[in-house]
Design a protein around this motif. Structure first.
Motif, PDB file in Angstrom:
ATOM      1  N   ARG A 346       8.863 -23.952   7.531  1.00  0.00           N
ATOM      2  CA  ARG A 346       8.702 -25.254   8.172  1.00  0.00           C
ATOM      3  C   ARG A 346       9.653 -25.498   9.350  1.00  0.00           C
ATOM      4  O   ARG A 346       9.462 -26.429  10.117  1.00  0.00           O
ATOM      5  N   ASN A 347      10.707 -24.678   9.486  1.00  0.00           N
ATOM      6  CA  ASN A 347      11.611 -24.862  10.623  1.00  0.00           C
ATOM      7  C   ASN A 347      10.820 -24.595  11.904  1.00  0.00           C
ATOM      8  O   ASN A 347      10.073 -23.622  11.989  1.00  0.00           O
ATOM      9  N   ILE A 348      10.963 -25.434  12.905  1.00  0.00           N
ATOM     10  CA  ILE A 348      10.125 -25.305  14.100  1.00  0.00           C
ATOM     11  C   ILE A 348      10.687 -24.304  15.115  1.00  0.00           C
ATOM     12  O   ILE A 348      10.041 -24.042  16.132  1.00  0.00           O
ATOM     13  N   TYR A 349      11.853 -23.724  14.850  1.00  0.00           N
ATOM     14  CA  TYR A 349      12.440 -22.759  15.778  1.00  0.00           C
ATOM     15  C   TYR A 349      12.473 -21.353  15.175  1.00  0.00           C
ATOM     16  O   TYR A 349      12.430 -21.172  13.957  1.00  0.00           O
ATOM     17  N   LYS A 360      16.933 -29.632   6.552  1.00  0.00           N
ATOM     18  CA  LYS A 360      16.131 -29.923   5.373  1.00  0.00           C
ATOM     19  C   LYS A 360      14.681 -30.040   5.815  1.00  0.00           C
ATOM     20  O   LYS A 360      14.324 -30.933   6.584  1.00  0.00           O
ATOM     21  N   THR A 361      13.847 -29.140   5.333  1.00  0.00           N
ATOM     22  CA  THR A 361      12.454 -29.102   5.768  1.00  0.00           C
ATOM     23  C   THR A 361      11.534 -29.757   4.739  1.00  0.00           C
ATOM     24  O   THR A 361      11.866 -29.862   3.555  1.00  0.00           O
ATOM     25  N   SER A 362      10.390 -30.195   5.222  1.00  0.00           N
ATOM     26  CA  SER A 362       9.395 -30.853   4.374  1.00  0.00           C
ATOM     27  C   SER A 362       8.481 -29.787   3.786  1.00  0.00           C
ATOM     28  O   SER A 362       7.381 -29.533   4.287  1.00  0.00           O
ATOM     29  N   LEU A 497      13.536 -34.888  13.128  1.00  0.00           N
ATOM     30  CA  LEU A 497      12.555 -35.947  13.377  1.00  0.00           C
ATOM     31  C   LEU A 497      11.134 -35.413  13.212  1.00  0.00           C
ATOM     32  O   LEU A 497      10.240 -36.122  12.733  1.00  0.00           O
ATOM     33  N   TRP A 498      10.911 -34.155  13.600  1.00  0.00           N
ATOM     34  CA  TRP A 498       9.609 -33.520  13.369  1.00  0.00           C
ATOM     35  C   TRP A 498       9.295 -33.506  11.865  1.00  0.00           C
ATOM     36  O   TRP A 498       8.179 -33.837  11.455  1.00  0.00           O
ATOM     37  N   GLN A 499      10.274 -33.094  11.054  1.00  0.00           N
ATOM     38  CA  GLN A 499      10.061 -33.009   9.609  1.00  0.00           C
ATOM     39  C   GLN A 499       9.689 -34.371   9.024  1.00  0.00           C
ATOM     40  O   GLN A 499       8.881 -34.463   8.090  1.00  0.00           O
ATOM     41  N   GLU A 500      10.248 -35.416   9.594  1.00  0.00           N
ATOM     42  CA  GLU A 500      10.025 -36.772   9.073  1.00  0.00           C
ATOM     43  C   GLU A 500       8.694 -37.358   9.553  1.00  0.00           C
ATOM     44  O   GLU A 500       7.953 -37.965   8.763  1.00  0.00           O
ATOM     45  N   THR A 501       8.385 -37.188  10.841  1.00  0.00           N
ATOM     46  CA  THR A 501       7.221 -37.866  11.421  1.00  0.00           C
ATOM     47  C   THR A 501       5.979 -36.982  11.520  1.00  0.00           C
ATOM     48  O   THR A 501       4.882 -37.478  11.753  1.00  0.00           O
TER      49      THR A 501
END
Length: 539
Positions: A346-349, A360-362, A497-501
């Motif tokens: 889930r990490n975007i990088y 902390k990833t979703s 913020l990506w993980q949250e939204t």
């Protein structure tokens, strides 16, 4: 209005060409370097950035011969505004004809002068580009300050790749004498050199575009000149004897297009081609384990799904987006679609990125998915989703896998598998007719700002999801001027913020791998997964 939509669609097609094509599809190593055992490489070792698999002294360069590259995509035009400056879209051919002003150095994570002599700034707002003296285009005219400004003007007027970023950020550019161009930006831009290390930095001679796009002639100052082109078969470039860095060692550079990654790797192993471009995780990992040397260019969000955040769509509700995210397991998806290859998560990088941090990833959580979906249904949501993707076998497997996971959470999913990228471009970027769409953002190690700004800024015409979040816009605006630890801190906040939204579903990082046979040497690279062949040789 027609012209506006046409331009918008052209740029959208470019973006999809460098994301969907680069997302990839779900023989023996006889030409590889067998001096070391690569069969037990770990994922971290496989996806390490930079030149890999090369050991020892390669010897003195030898002159002569033709190097054949099984490229990822055909360059149907050598006009840099039509063939976009990216290794996934045919940009290797244009880079060979025009070269680039600056070069991204993977080893140092810095931008080095290439065609340019220097690029300097004191405030990251005013940049001074000094050109090498004596450099000439292949028609004999000088590559001077006026040529640079004319080329960039043509590039932006005709919507070359990254035009949007250039046009909104360059306040002014002026010549100071014959060998200096001063760029004044609207504000600080730390990674501005990346623009000159890719498509915009491929400087065209004035005569190239004098007759307009329809009468374009490929005249550059790069190491090669167009010799012969047979559409869908081959492109042959011959050496430029007047190349600024000295006559190339190769007599010619030949491009062929073989369809699949597997076909490219088989041809490389069999010796019918000398180098290749690979992106499919299974094939890339096989090439590394078979011992091929090459250049690895990792990227974040190499696999993802966009969620349509626009008003009126089911996925405009953040609870629905979060539920979809919790319902889809990247590990299971990778196992079923690519046999476990790739870097699911889930990490975007990319883990190789200099700014990578654990956040902390979703992650997958079916119970949370069901709970969030139940909340949305209480407020009237019917649980229906439309998924769009491609219709090849790997894409069908991906669609069935995602559909099953979402339906296990309580969604009702309609899959719409499209015939080609043009149809998908229309649905994502023009009509916005989807809830969930397979894609990629391919965030590069060298310049995350450009990808994030184009794809996530609420005001960007190329924002594919319609995502609009003032906090995200503010973080990306700050990122433009940031470097070092400050940039890493901002990128971490963007990730959180990506993980949250949940603008989209992050499925994992990946890479572009450009392997070559053991008798190939001297290939280098720049940004946007572009290969440079001016110093290449065989022997």
């Amino acid at each position: 209005m027609r012209n506006r939509i046409t331009t918008r669609t052209r740029v959208a097609t470019a973006l999809l060409a460098t994301t969907l094509l680069a997302a990839g599809c779900a023989g023996s190593g006889g030409g590889s370097d067998k001096d070391t055992d690569s069969s037990s490489l770990t994922k971290d070792e496989i996806y390490a950035a930079g030149v890999v698999g090369v050991s020892g002294d390669e010897g003195d360069p030898k002159d002569g011969g033709t190097l054949t590259l099984a490229d990822y995509s055909e360059a149907r035009s050598l006009d840099p505004t039509k063939t976009y400056g990216n290794g996934a879209a045919g940009g290797n051919a244009t880079a060979a004809v025009y070269d680039v002003l600056m070069r991204y150095n993977q080893e140092t994570n810095a931008f080095d002068p290439w065609l340019a002599e220097s690029l300097s700034t004191e405030d990251r707002t005013t940049w001074t580009l000094k050109l090498r003296k004596g450099v000439k285009f292949t028609d004999g005219t000088p590559l001077d300050a006026n040529a640079v400004m004319g080329s960039l003007g043509y590039y932006m007027k005709n919507s070359g790749y990254n035009t949007l970023l250039l046009a909104t950020n360059i306040k002014d550019m002026k010549a100071q004498g014959s060998d200096t161009v001063v760029f004044t930006l609207n504000g600080p831009w730390a990674t501005f050199p990346n623009m000159l290390a890719s498509g915009p930095g491929m400087i065209m001679a004035p005569a190239a575009y004098a007759g307009g796009p329809e009468k374009f002639k490929p005249i550059g100052a790069g190491p090669f000149i167009q010799d012969a082109y047979k559409p869908a078969e081959e492109l042959v470039l011959k050496a430029n004897p007047g190349y600024w860095s000295g006559k190339p060692h190769l007599d010619a550079l030949r491009f062929v297009w073989l369809g699949s990654d597997d076909a490219r790797l088989e041809s490389l192993a069999g010796g019918s081609v000398d180098a290749a471009n690979l992106r499919a995780p299974q094939t890339l990992e096989k090439a590394r384990k078979d011992g091929f040397a090459g250049i690895m260019a990792p990227s974040g969000l190499a696999t993802m799904f966009w969620l349509n955040n626009r008003e009126g769509r089911a996925t405009s509700d953040v609870r629905v987006r979060q539920a979809i995210n919790f319902a889809i397991d990247p590990q299971v998806y990778a196992e079923r679609v690519s046999g476990g290859a790739g870097l699911p998560g889930r990490n975007i990088y990319s883990p190789s990125a200099p700014y990578f941090t654990d956040v902390k990833t979703s992650d997958y959580d079916l119970a949370k998915a069901k709970s969030l979906l139940a909340e949305a249904k209480k407020d009237g949501y019917d649980g229906k989703l439309t998924y769009i993707g491609q219709s090849d076998q790997a894409s069908q497997t991906a669609a069935v896998t995602v559909q099953a996971m979402l339906e296990a959470a309580g969604f009702t999913v309609e899959t719409d598998l499209l015939r080609n990228i043009a149809d998908q471009t229309q649905r994502i970027y023009v009509t916005h007719d989807y809830d969930l769409a397979v894609s990629a953002m391919s965030i590069p190690d060298e310049d995350p700002y450009s990808r994030l700004s184009t794809n996530l800024n609420a005001q960007s015409p190329q924002n594919p999801s319609g995502y609009s979040n003032p906090e995200m816009d503010g973080l990306i605006a700050q990122l433009q001027a940031a470097e070092g630890d400050a940039a890493t801190a901002l990128l971490t906040k963007i990730n959180e913020l990506w993980q949250e939204t949940v603008p989209g579903i992050a499925m994992g990082a990946g890479a572009f791998f450009q392997p070559w046979n053991k008798d190939v040497h001297g290939i280098t690279s720049t940004s946007e997964t572009l290969m440079l062949f001016g110093g290449a040789w065989k022997g």
